[in-house]
Motif scaffolding. Structure first.
Motif, mmCIF file in Angstrom:
data_model
loop_
_atom_site.group_PDB
_atom_site.id
_atom_site.type_symbol
_atom_site.label_atom_id
_atom_site.label_comp_id
_atom_site.label_asym_id
_atom_site.label_seq_id
_atom_site.Cartn_x
_atom_site.Cartn_y
_atom_site.Cartn_z
ATOM 1 N N LEU A 279 27.840 69.289 1.281
ATOM 2 C CA LEU A 279 27.205 68.016 0.954
ATOM 3 C C LEU A 279 25.719 68.244 0.712
ATOM 4 O O LEU A 279 25.024 68.836 1.539
ATOM 5 C CB LEU A 279 27.417 67.007 2.084
ATOM 6 C CG LEU A 279 26.833 65.606 1.861
ATOM 7 C CD1 LEU A 279 27.466 64.957 0.633
ATOM 8 C CD2 LEU A 279 27.054 64.738 3.082
ATOM 9 N N GLY B 24 22.953 63.533 -0.539
ATOM 10 C CA GLY B 24 24.139 62.859 -0.026
ATOM 11 C C GLY B 24 23.999 62.517 1.444
ATOM 12 O O GLY B 24 24.391 61.423 1.880
ATOM 13 N N TRP B 25 23.434 63.443 2.212
ATOM 14 C CA TRP B 25 23.177 63.151 3.623
ATOM 15 C C TRP B 25 22.233 61.958 3.776
ATOM 16 O O TRP B 25 22.447 61.087 4.632
ATOM 17 C CB TRP B 25 22.571 64.374 4.307
ATOM 18 C CG TRP B 25 23.548 65.445 4.667
ATOM 19 C CD1 TRP B 25 23.719 66.645 4.060
ATOM 20 C CD2 TRP B 25 24.489 65.404 5.734
ATOM 21 N NE1 TRP B 25 24.709 67.367 4.676
ATOM 22 C CE2 TRP B 25 25.195 66.631 5.713
ATOM 23 C CE3 TRP B 25 24.818 64.459 6.705
ATOM 24 C CZ2 TRP B 25 26.202 66.923 6.626
ATOM 25 C CZ3 TRP B 25 25.816 64.754 7.618
ATOM 26 C CH2 TRP B 25 26.488 65.974 7.570
ATOM 27 N N ILE C 152 24.150 58.649 2.919
ATOM 28 C CA ILE C 152 25.072 58.238 3.984
ATOM 29 C C ILE C 152 24.298 57.730 5.199
ATOM 30 O O ILE C 152 24.641 56.687 5.795
ATOM 31 C CB ILE C 152 25.985 59.412 4.371
ATOM 32 C CG1 ILE C 152 26.914 59.771 3.209
ATOM 33 C CG2 ILE C 152 26.809 59.060 5.597
ATOM 34 C CD1 ILE C 152 27.845 58.660 2.815
ATOM 35 N N HIS D 76 31.618 62.805 9.482
ATOM 36 C CA HIS D 76 31.592 64.022 8.676
ATOM 37 C C HIS D 76 32.479 65.103 9.283
ATOM 38 O O HIS D 76 33.251 65.759 8.576
ATOM 39 C CB HIS D 76 30.155 64.529 8.547
ATOM 40 C CG HIS D 76 29.945 65.461 7.399
ATOM 41 N ND1 HIS D 76 29.950 65.053 6.080
ATOM 42 C CD2 HIS D 76 29.761 66.805 7.352
ATOM 43 C CE1 HIS D 76 29.757 66.085 5.286
ATOM 44 N NE2 HIS D 76 29.645 67.164 6.037
ATOM 45 N N GLY E 93 32.493 57.572 4.725
ATOM 46 C CA GLY E 93 31.880 58.785 5.272
ATOM 47 C C GLY E 93 32.899 59.863 5.576
ATOM 48 O O GLY E 93 32.646 61.053 5.362
ATOM 49 N N ILE F 39 33.931 61.530 2.342
ATOM 50 C CA ILE F 39 32.907 62.467 1.869
ATOM 51 C C ILE F 39 33.009 63.783 2.649
ATOM 52 O O ILE F 39 32.918 64.876 2.083
ATOM 53 C CB ILE F 39 31.509 61.849 2.008
ATOM 54 C CG1 ILE F 39 31.348 60.707 1.000
ATOM 55 C CG2 ILE F 39 30.422 62.896 1.798
ATOM 56 C CD1 ILE F 39 30.007 60.029 1.063
ATOM 57 N N LYS G 256 35.999 65.737 1.344
ATOM 58 C CA LYS G 256 35.853 66.328 0.010
ATOM 59 C C LYS G 256 34.773 67.391 -0.057
ATOM 60 O O LYS G 256 34.712 68.139 -1.035
ATOM 61 C CB LYS G 256 35.527 65.220 -1.004
ATOM 62 C CG LYS G 256 36.667 64.252 -1.248
ATOM 63 C CD LYS G 256 37.856 64.933 -1.889
ATOM 64 C CE LYS G 256 38.958 63.952 -2.215
ATOM 65 N NZ LYS G 256 40.127 64.619 -2.833
ATOM 66 N N THR G 257 33.895 67.469 0.926
ATOM 67 C CA THR G 257 32.822 68.460 0.921
ATOM 68 C C THR G 257 32.948 69.342 2.157
ATOM 69 O O THR G 257 33.641 69.010 3.114
ATOM 70 C CB THR G 257 31.441 67.780 0.917
ATOM 71 O OG1 THR G 257 31.324 66.924 2.064
ATOM 72 C CG2 THR G 257 31.256 66.951 -0.338
#
Length: 536
Positions: free
Chosen positions: A113, A117-118, A121, A169, A335, A338, A341-342
């Motif tokens: 990520l 992106g961090w 979020i 996450h 979240g 994400i 996917k990362t």
């Protein structure tokens, strides 16, 4: 927001300094390799107090590195720059290993990520948390002023945001790892249904980025399991997922409940204010009192109106609170997606992706790092040449030792690339000896498993089957040869030469002597004593 504005207005210089330091720290961390190399070169070039000036004073201390005569100061300089050279000493083989590792763990195409992106979020969760943290601060800090409640709301929102961003996450990562385990188990079960001799679903812990090609012959499900962390049963784990689900539901339910209680409290306060204002309302002493039935009708009408208004406010408030709770849960699911996917589940996938970077081909990878290696080598050689010139100048004036002068005059044979080449050759020899020992150990273990145990001392059986005794002796000698080679790997004699020499000696000894019938234990003890005597 008032607190933040006040902080910026009253402590503008301090806040600006702190923010500048934070930005500087982030920049140094991101570009640490370049910054540290620049500082090393600058520190060597400093006049008088620089490291090059201090090293130039010692031109007499000699050391032997890789069977070559070097000066201690030259080795110290080359060692400092060698650390930076090794960071960019990468070839296309590393690129191929990284691609192979990601491909086998089915994580090619994934990325970590990004920092933006961090930030996105964290900002979304913080804004959502601020919606109910202000309500919670009224109960966590009872009796506090409005300003203090605002500050408490910011603190509570920050704590909730950090916890939720981390939990969601990591939950996404856990679900991704579980998906790989499930995929491997499905492939394993399908292969097991087709072939009953399918091996167990157990990981090979020796697989890493450097040994990624060792399991090319294994099935795909085994390649995936070799590269991810699993439990003993190779089953999905939902520990973090369970904690995250409980935390999200508890926060959503309790925040909605507290909001509802605040709404009830506001209604009660409003009713009390209306009743108190009615008690102290001034009456006209000369006005005629209205009929009693009109007063009752007026009161009942007002009460019905207030009840209708409160019912609609209550329904609208609870509907809003439920919607906000749903939005909060939806944001946490976003979240988790994400995180799913990362990131990577492979034990070395992150390092592999870092090595690949944005390069599209092996040629582009090699060209980039070749240029970086040349830059580091050019700077290091410049510093080494300056050091050698300074030592020569000082030695011509202050030194009378012919040996020292001879070593200084031969400085042209000692360059930074020569040092790195000798270092690379030494590491290659060490790696070869390690691989040879591993291969010999594995071969001996396989031989022990495949060869039946002979545990009889019957002379008749030995006469009837002399080949079995010879096979046993050959096997034991092979094991002892492997042990001897492992002990002599670090000596001047190469492992290949040692193995060839010992093999020839053993073959000559077997051809000349006629061995009596012995048990396996007696034969092993005798051969071990003979080998130890030869090695000593």
């Amino acid at each position: 927001m008032d607190f933040v504005s006040m902080l910026f207005n009253e402590y503008r210089a301090l806040v600006s300094l702190l923010l500048s330091l934070m930005v500087l720290v982030v920049v140094i961390m991101v570009w640490w390799d370049k910054v540290s190399f620049w500082w090393l070169n600058t520190w060597y070039a400093f006049p008088l107090i620089g490291k090059e000036s201090r090293l130039a004073k010692d031109y007499e201390t000699q050391v032997k590195i890789y069977d070559k005569d070097w000066l201690n100061t030259e080795v110290a300089l080359c060692t400092d720059f060698a650390a930076h050279y090794e960071k960019v000493n990468k070839d296309e083989e590393l690129f191929s290993k990284s691609q192979d590792y990601l491909g086998k763990v089915t994580e090619n195409g994934r990325n970590n990520l990004h920092i933006f992106g961090w930030i996105l979020i964290a900002a979304l969760v913080f804004v959502e948390a601020m919606g109910f943290s202000y309500v919670l601060s009224g109960f966590t800090i009872p009796g506090a002023s409005e300003k203090l409640q605002q500050q408490g709301a910011v603190g509570i929102a920050f704590i909730i945001s950090v916890l939720l961003v981390g939990l969601t996450h990591f939950t996404g990562h856990e679900l991704h790892a579980n998906s790989l385990i499930k995929k491997a188990k499905v492939w394993w079960k399908n292969a097991k249904n087709r072939d009953k001799t399918t091996p167990e679903l157990a990981p090979n812990t020796r697989i890493n980025l450097d040994k990624t090609f060792e399991d090319d012959d294994e099935p795909q499900y085994k390649q995936v399991i070799n590269r991810i962390s699993t439990n003993a049963e190779v089953k999905p784990r939902y520990f973090i997922t369970t904690i995250t689900a409980i935390a999200i539901l508890v926060i959503a339910v309790l925040a909605t409940y507290v909001r509802g209680q605040v709404l009830e409290k506001m209604h009660i306060d409003e009713v009390n204010i209306q009743q108190n204002s009615g008690l102290y309302q001034e009456q006209d002493p000369y006005a005629e009192a209205p009929p009693a039935f009109l007063v009752e009708e007026s009161k009942s009408a007002d009460a019905k109106t207030d009840t209708d208004i409160w019912e609609r406010e209550q329904k609208g408030g609870w509907g809003t609170f439920i919607f906000l709770a749903f939005l909060f849960i939806l944001l946490q699911i976003f979240g988790i997606l994400i995180g799913f996917k990362t990131g990577f589940a492979g034990k070395h996938s992150k390092d592999a992706r870092k090595e690949i970077g944005n390069f599209k081909s092996e040629r582009e990878f090699k060209t980039h790092y070749s240029r970086l290696k040349q830059q580091v080598a050019r700077v290091a050689q410049k510093r080494l040449t300056n050091l050698q010139q300074r030592m020569n100048q000082k030695a011509e004036t202050n030194c009378q030792d012919p040996k020292v002068l001879e070593v200084l005059e031969a400085c042209g044979d000692r360059s930074f690339l020569t040092y790195m080449e000798d270092l690379g050759n030494a590491e290659s020899r060490y790696d070869q000896s390690v691989r040879l020992r591993e291969h010999q150990t594995l071969a001996s273990h396989q031989a022990m498993k495949s060869t039946p145990v002979v545990a009889t001392t019957n002379a008749v059986e030995a006469v009837e089957a002399p080949e079995a005794v010879e096979a046993m002796e050959a096997r034991l000698k092979a094991e002892l040869v492997a042990e001897a080679n492992a002990k002599k790997a670090a000596e001047t004699e190469t492992p290949e030469q040692a193995e060839q020499r010992i093999r020839q000696e053993l073959l000559a000894e077997i051809a000349q002597q006629k061995k009596p019938v012995e048990t396996e234990e007696q034969m092993r003890d005798r051969l071990r004593k003979e080998m130890l005597g030869e090695l000593s």
